[in-house]
Design a protein around this motif. Structure first.
Motif, PDB file in Angstrom:
ATOM      1  N   TRP A  41      32.422  10.452   7.667  1.00 57.75           N
ATOM      2  CA  TRP A  41      33.205  10.558   8.905  1.00 57.75           C
ATOM      3  C   TRP A  41      33.426  12.020   9.283  1.00 57.75           C
ATOM      4  O   TRP A  41      33.257  12.393  10.454  1.00 57.75           O
ATOM      5  CB  TRP A  41      34.548   9.841   8.735  1.00 57.75           C
ATOM      6  N   ARG A  42      33.783  12.853   8.331  1.00 61.36           N
ATOM      7  CA  ARG A  42      34.098  14.244   8.640  1.00 61.36           C
ATOM      8  C   ARG A  42      32.862  15.031   9.069  1.00 61.36           C
ATOM      9  O   ARG A  42      32.931  15.870   9.973  1.00 61.36           O
ATOM     10  CB  ARG A  42      34.747  14.927   7.427  1.00 61.36           C
ATOM     11  N   PHE A  43      31.722  14.749   8.440  1.00 59.38           N
ATOM     12  CA  PHE A  43      30.517  15.527   8.747  1.00 59.38           C
ATOM     13  C   PHE A  43      29.789  15.002   9.987  1.00 59.38           C
ATOM     14  O   PHE A  43      29.182  15.774  10.727  1.00 59.38           O
ATOM     15  CB  PHE A  43      29.573  15.535   7.549  1.00 59.38           C
ATOM     16  N   PHE A  44      29.837  13.673  10.206  1.00 55.91           N
ATOM     17  CA  PHE A  44      29.061  13.076  11.295  1.00 55.91           C
ATOM     18  C   PHE A  44      29.929  12.434  12.376  1.00 55.91           C
ATOM     19  O   PHE A  44      29.386  11.857  13.313  1.00 55.91           O
ATOM     20  CB  PHE A  44      28.088  12.033  10.725  1.00 55.91           C
ATOM     21  N   ASP A  45      31.236  12.526  12.227  1.00 56.23           N
ATOM     22  CA  ASP A  45      32.179  11.942  13.193  1.00 56.23           C
ATOM     23  C   ASP A  45      31.829  10.484  13.484  1.00 56.23           C
ATOM     24  O   ASP A  45      31.695  10.070  14.637  1.00 56.23           O
ATOM     25  CB  ASP A  45      32.193  12.749  14.494  1.00 56.23           C
ATOM     26  N   ASP A  46      31.714   9.715  12.418  1.00 54.67           N
ATOM     27  CA  ASP A  46      31.338   8.304  12.533  1.00 54.67           C
ATOM     28  C   ASP A  46      32.204   7.501  11.559  1.00 54.67           C
ATOM     29  O   ASP A  46      32.138   7.704  10.342  1.00 54.67           O
ATOM     30  CB  ASP A  46      29.858   8.128  12.205  1.00 54.67           C
ATOM     31  N   LEU A  47      32.996   6.580  12.103  1.00 51.57           N
ATOM     32  CA  LEU A  47      33.957   5.825  11.298  1.00 51.57           C
ATOM     33  C   LEU A  47      33.403   4.508  10.757  1.00 51.57           C
ATOM     34  O   LEU A  47      34.140   3.778  10.100  1.00 51.57           O
ATOM     35  CB  LEU A  47      35.207   5.530  12.136  1.00 51.57           C
ATOM     36  N   ARG A  48      32.162   4.194  11.020  1.00 49.37           N
ATOM     37  CA  ARG A  48      31.646   2.890  10.600  1.00 49.37           C
ATOM     38  C   ARG A  48      31.720   2.669   9.085  1.00 49.37           C
ATOM     39  O   ARG A  48      32.207   1.619   8.644  1.00 49.37           O
ATOM     40  CB  ARG A  48      30.222   2.698  11.122  1.00 49.37           C
ATOM     41  N   PRO A  49      31.259   3.611   8.253  1.00 45.66           N
ATOM     42  CA  PRO A  49      31.384   3.383   6.808  1.00 45.66           C
ATOM     43  C   PRO A  49      32.822   3.220   6.347  1.00 45.66           C
ATOM     44  O   PRO A  49      33.139   2.368   5.515  1.00 45.66           O
ATOM     45  CB  PRO A  49      30.729   4.635   6.200  1.00 45.66           C
ATOM     46  N   TYR A  50      33.724   4.041   6.901  1.00 46.36           N
ATOM     47  CA  TYR A  50      35.141   3.923   6.535  1.00 46.36           C
ATOM     48  C   TYR A  50      35.703   2.582   6.973  1.00 46.36           C
ATOM     49  O   TYR A  50      36.507   1.975   6.266  1.00 46.36           O
ATOM     50  CB  TYR A  50      35.940   5.060   7.160  1.00 46.36           C
ATOM     51  N   GLY A  51      35.274   2.102   8.145  1.00 43.14           N
ATOM     52  CA  GLY A  51      35.720   0.796   8.614  1.00 43.14           C
ATOM     53  C   GLY A  51      35.318  -0.315   7.662  1.00 43.14           C
ATOM     54  O   GLY A  51      36.097  -1.243   7.404  1.00 43.14           O
ATOM     55  N   VAL A  52      34.096  -0.212   7.117  1.00 42.89           N
ATOM     56  CA  VAL A  52      33.633  -1.213   6.147  1.00 42.89           C
ATOM     57  C   VAL A  52      34.502  -1.172   4.896  1.00 42.89           C
ATOM     58  O   VAL A  52      34.946  -2.213   4.384  1.00 42.89           O
ATOM     59  CB  VAL A  52      32.150  -0.962   5.780  1.00 42.89           C
ATOM     60  N   VAL A  53      34.782   0.042   4.400  1.00 41.85           N
ATOM     61  CA  VAL A  53      35.591   0.205   3.187  1.00 41.85           C
ATOM     62  C   VAL A  53      36.998  -0.344   3.397  1.00 41.85           C
ATOM     63  O   VAL A  53      37.600  -0.926   2.489  1.00 41.85           O
ATOM     64  CB  VAL A  53      35.645   1.695   2.782  1.00 41.85           C
ATOM     65  N   GLN A  54      37.535  -0.184   4.610  1.00 36.88           N
ATOM     66  CA  GLN A  54      38.901  -0.615   4.868  1.00 36.88           C
ATOM     67  C   GLN A  54      39.012  -2.104   5.132  1.00 36.88           C
ATOM     68  O   GLN A  54      39.934  -2.759   4.632  1.00 36.88           O
ATOM     69  CB  GLN A  54      39.476   0.147   6.071  1.00 36.88           C
ATOM     70  N   PHE A  55      38.077  -2.673   5.909  1.00 37.66           N
ATOM     71  CA  PHE A  55      38.262  -4.045   6.369  1.00 37.66           C
ATOM     72  C   PHE A  55      37.552  -5.100   5.511  1.00 37.66           C
ATOM     73  O   PHE A  55      37.962  -6.259   5.531  1.00 37.66           O
ATOM     74  CB  PHE A  55      37.818  -4.165   7.828  1.00 37.66           C
ATOM     75  N   VAL A  56      36.533  -4.725   4.756  1.00 37.93           N
ATOM     76  CA  VAL A  56      35.894  -5.712   3.874  1.00 37.93           C
ATOM     77  C   VAL A  56      36.883  -6.247   2.838  1.00 37.93           C
ATOM     78  O   VAL A  56      36.966  -7.461   2.621  1.00 37.93           O
ATOM     79  CB  VAL A  56      34.632  -5.121   3.211  1.00 37.93           C
ATOM     80  N   PRO A  57      37.682  -5.376   2.161  1.00 40.70           N
ATOM     81  CA  PRO A  57      38.683  -5.923   1.232  1.00 40.70           C
ATOM     82  C   PRO A  57      39.704  -6.836   1.905  1.00 40.70           C
ATOM     83  O   PRO A  57      40.158  -7.810   1.304  1.00 40.70           O
ATOM     84  CB  PRO A  57      39.365  -4.664   0.668  1.00 40.70           C
ATOM     85  N   LEU A  58      40.057  -6.520   3.180  1.00 39.04           N
ATOM     86  CA  LEU A  58      41.030  -7.336   3.898  1.00 39.04           C
ATOM     87  C   LEU A  58      40.518  -8.764   4.096  1.00 39.04           C
ATOM     88  O   LEU A  58      41.303  -9.717   4.110  1.00 39.04           O
ATOM     89  CB  LEU A  58      41.334  -6.700   5.260  1.00 39.04           C
ATOM     90  N   ILE A  59      39.200  -8.916   4.208  1.00 37.27           N
ATOM     91  CA  ILE A  59      38.596 -10.245   4.368  1.00 37.27           C
ATOM     92  C   ILE A  59      38.255 -10.849   3.010  1.00 37.27           C
ATOM     93  O   ILE A  59      38.524 -12.018   2.744  1.00 37.27           O
ATOM     94  CB  ILE A  59      37.333 -10.151   5.241  1.00 37.27           C
ATOM     95  N   ALA A  60      37.655 -10.029   2.149  1.00 31.20           N
ATOM     96  CA  ALA A  60      37.121 -10.538   0.880  1.00 31.20           C
ATOM     97  C   ALA A  60      38.219 -10.957  -0.091  1.00 31.20           C
ATOM     98  O   ALA A  60      38.101 -11.998  -0.759  1.00 31.20           O
ATOM     99  CB  ALA A  60      36.229  -9.481   0.233  1.00 31.20           C
ATOM    100  N   ILE A  61      39.302 -10.182  -0.183  1.00 27.83           N
ATOM    101  CA  ILE A  61      40.326 -10.470  -1.191  1.00 27.83           C
ATOM    102  C   ILE A  61      41.062 -11.781  -0.920  1.00 27.83           C
ATOM    103  O   ILE A  61      41.192 -12.609  -1.834  1.00 27.83           O
ATOM    104  CB  ILE A  61      41.297  -9.273  -1.315  1.00 27.83           C
ATOM    105  N   PRO A  62      41.548 -12.034   0.302  1.00 27.44           N
ATOM    106  CA  PRO A  62      42.157 -13.361   0.523  1.00 27.44           C
ATOM    107  C   PRO A  62      41.183 -14.509   0.298  1.00 27.44           C
ATOM    108  O   PRO A  62      41.561 -15.550  -0.253  1.00 27.44           O
ATOM    109  CB  PRO A  62      42.602 -13.299   2.001  1.00 27.44           C
TER     110      PRO A  62
END
Length: 288
Positions: free
Chosen positions: A157-178
């Motif tokens: 995100w910091r080098f390429f100004d792209d939040l897609r990888p961070y979005g995956v890291v944040q929201f996959v656990p929100l879906i997968a854990i429940p």
């Protein structure tokens, strides 16, 4: 030795991520993100409520870390569990520091220190779930790689100004854990605490999105982002309560199975009650 199944799973995961990166557009950081509703200064502290509302993370994280390592209060019998929960609550405590620092002067540079500890918490909790629900060894081995994935997502995100990888890291656990909490047999009791934690985190995300709306609803008393911090801090609280109360689950059946059994019992109880009432009415009619 890593099994072929593990290699296949990692390979499929990486392939899905690559496909996602190809088919979706770049998602840059919105500069308006730093424009929070509540920017009041109290006692010389800018954005004070957004700053101090992070302190529960630090307090809860430090207290639970002490309980994890002092006298084994939570009875963590597996080494991987101890490492996983340690990483999680270190991340939680670090969020209290990093997010407070960010809110003193919100910008992309300080936001790194808010998001970095959050990725440690997100990824370590996934590793804990793998340890408890899939395989202890695989979960333990996955702790470091998963945290590295989270750190790389921040750097990307910091080098390429792209939040897609961070979005995956944040929201996959929100879906997968429940989903895993409901569908997969647990090692321990009190699995519903996972759902409570997920529910509070989801509520926190809604409050974050409605920051300015909530600030207006409360007549400028408290903003949605401040409430977001307080609700998100309930996640480690519920997980700590779960650790304190849980015991080894003797039956090892999923929450879905438990709910089905409970529903069946309630249904049968109602049917039996209706039959008894019908028989009682029939007898009374015959006697009359």
């Amino acid at each position: 030795m890593i099994s072929k199944r593990s290699i296949y799973i990692w390979g499929i995961s990486i392939l899905c991520f690559v496909v996602l990166m190809i088919v979706t557009p770049t998602y840059p950081q919105d500069e308006d993100y730093h424009n929070f509703a509540d920017q009041r200064t109290f006692l010389g502290i800018p954005n004070m409520l957004n700053v101090v509302s992070n302190f529960p993370f630090l307090i809860v994280g430090l207290i639970v870390l002490v309980l994890c390592h002092h006298g084994n209060y939570f009875r963590l019998s597996l080494q991987g569990e101890l490492w996983g929960w340690t990483c999680f609550f270190v991340g939680v405590a670090a969020v209290g520091i990093g997010s407070s620092y960010y809110h003193l002067k919100p910008n992309d540079a300080t936001l790194v220190w808010d998001r970095l500890p959050m990725t440690v918490a997100f990824t370590s909790i996934v590793a804990i779930f793998i340890i408890e629900r899939v395989d202890e060894k695989k979960g333990t081995i996955s702790i470091i790689p998963l945290m590295m994935v989270g750190i790389i997502s921040i750097l990307y995100w910091r080098f390429f100004d792209d939040l897609r990888p961070y979005g995956v890291v944040q929201f996959v656990p929100l879906i997968a854990i429940p989903a895993m909490a409901i569908l997969m047999p647990p090692m321990y009791t009190h699995s519903t605490y996972w759902l409570w934690a997920a529910g509070f985190y989801l509520l926190a995300k809604v409050e974050e999105q409605e920051d300015k709306v909530i600030y207006g609803w409360t007549h400028h008393i408290v903003s949605g982002h401040t409430l977001k911090h307080l609700c998100a801090a309930m996640v480690p609280v519920f997980l700590a309560l779960m650790l304190a109360k849980r015991e080894i689950e003797p039956q090892r059946q999923s929450l879905l199975t438990t709910w089905r059994i409970s529903y069946r019992r309630v249904k049968e109880s109602r049917l039996n009650g209706e039959r008894q009432e019908y028989n009682y009415t029939e007898v009374r009619t015959t006697e009359s």
